[in-house]
Design an enzyme around this catalytic site. Structure first.
Site, mmCIF file in Angstrom:
data_model
loop_
_atom_site.group_PDB
_atom_site.id
_atom_site.type_symbol
_atom_site.label_atom_id
_atom_site.label_comp_id
_atom_site.label_asym_id
_atom_site.label_seq_id
_atom_site.Cartn_x
_atom_site.Cartn_y
_atom_site.Cartn_z
ATOM 1 N N LYS A 1 -2.857 -0.041 -4.037
ATOM 2 C CA LYS A 1 -3.992 0.806 -4.754
ATOM 3 C C LYS A 1 -4.521 2.043 -3.883
ATOM 4 C CE LYS A 1 -6.876 2.538 -7.563
ATOM 5 N NZ LYS A 1 -8.154 1.863 -8.072
ATOM 6 N N LYS B 1 -14.918 6.437 -1.171
ATOM 7 C CA LYS B 1 -14.840 5.273 -0.897
ATOM 8 C C LYS B 1 -13.385 4.684 -0.523
ATOM 9 C CE LYS B 1 -15.006 1.874 -3.544
ATOM 10 N NZ LYS B 1 -13.739 0.974 -4.167
#
Length: 292
Positions: free
Chosen positions: A171, A239
């Site tokens: 990811k 983030k």
């Protein structure tokens, strides 16, 4: 009927939980803001007032939370999933968090007899609504197969990529590619507009050639219209890029283009634009080009 506890009913979580209801699962939802759980109940699920209530009788627990500390608290906190779920429960973390945290949580869950998978998703809000998410799964092969009916109900591409933490590593790579592609599409749009080109026509022909990509297909229309309604907020991508750059540093890998885009996203967040969709990078390109 398999009972699924779904924890975290935000932009991604609520439609994912709704798709599980539609697939025939008994879905019990919990969210910090009660209204989201009530919304799930209106769609055929059930609302729980606490993590303990949600997971007590669950066969599967799915979490979709903003960041590593949130997942650590909800799973391993004193009143979290690990404290209340029964032995053998399958715990699927669909959040995007640090790979090392995923590995630690998988080990901690295993000590309590729980089967923990990291299964972050890609596809944004539309993918969550349509049930077409791409899901990269880390964990044991046996647990991944056990989770497949749940994952297939919310995703179109479900791939086991390795042991615990591997899903989060893939990811992170995904988020590098997405951020870099958005930045290049934004630069191309500003470039085309500066030359007075028919941008709608340009996007169509670019999408049909080697430059074609999912960002052109899904995001270009909104970028041309300057519609940055969040499907995935810049603050969350900020983030995620922090996760990617930290993991790259840990592995001794250089990501110069990724680092540059990470700084551009950080600049957007710092100036108060973290709530925009990540395609809002276009606004910064315009400003840097003196065209805002």
């Amino acid at each position: 009927m398999t009972t699924v506890a779904f924890l975290g009913l935000g932009i991604m979580g609520l439609p994912m939980a709704t798709n599980l209801v539609s697939a025939g699962f008994d879905v019990v939802g919990h969210n910090r803001s009660k209204g989201k759980a009530d919304a799930l109940a209106e769609r055929g699920g059930r609302a729980a007032g606490s993590v303990a209530e949600a997971v007590r009788d669950a066969d599967v627990v799915v979490t979709m939370l903003p960041d590593s500390p949130d997942v650590e608290q909800v799973l391993a906190g004193t009143d979290g999933v690990f404290a209340h779920a029964g032995a053998g429960t399958l715990v699927i973390d669909a959040s995007t968090i640090r790979p090392d945290v995923s590995r630690e949580l998988a080990a901690a869950g295993a000590e309590r007899g729980l089967r923990v998978l990291d299964a972050p998703v890609s596809g944004g809000e539309k993918g969550a609504v349509d049930g077409t998410l791409s899901i990269m799964v880390g964990g044991s092969p046996e647990d991944v197969e056990a989770a497949r009916p749940v994952l297939d109900a919310v995703g179109k591409t479900v791939v086991h990529v390795g042991p615990a933490g591997s899903g989060q590593t893939v990811k992170a790579a995904n988020q590098l590619i997405v951020a870099g592609t958005i930045e290049l599409v934004a630069e191309a749009i500003v470039f085309l507009e500066a030359h007075g080109v028919d941008t709608d026509a340009a996007v169509r022909v670019l999408a049909g050639g080697l430059a074609g990509n999912a960002i052109l297909e899904r995001k270009a229309a909104g970028m041309l219209a300057r519609d940055f309604t969040p499907g995935f907020r810049l603050a969350l991508h900020h983030k995620d890029l922090g996760i990617a750059t930290a993991a790259a540093r840990e592995a001794g890998v250089v990501i110069p283009l990724g680092a540059a885009v990470s700084q551009l996203v950080a600049a957007m967040v710092a100036r108060g634009d973290g709530g925009l969709d990540h395609s809002g990078l276009l606004a910064l390109v315009e400003q840097l080009s003196g065209r805002a």
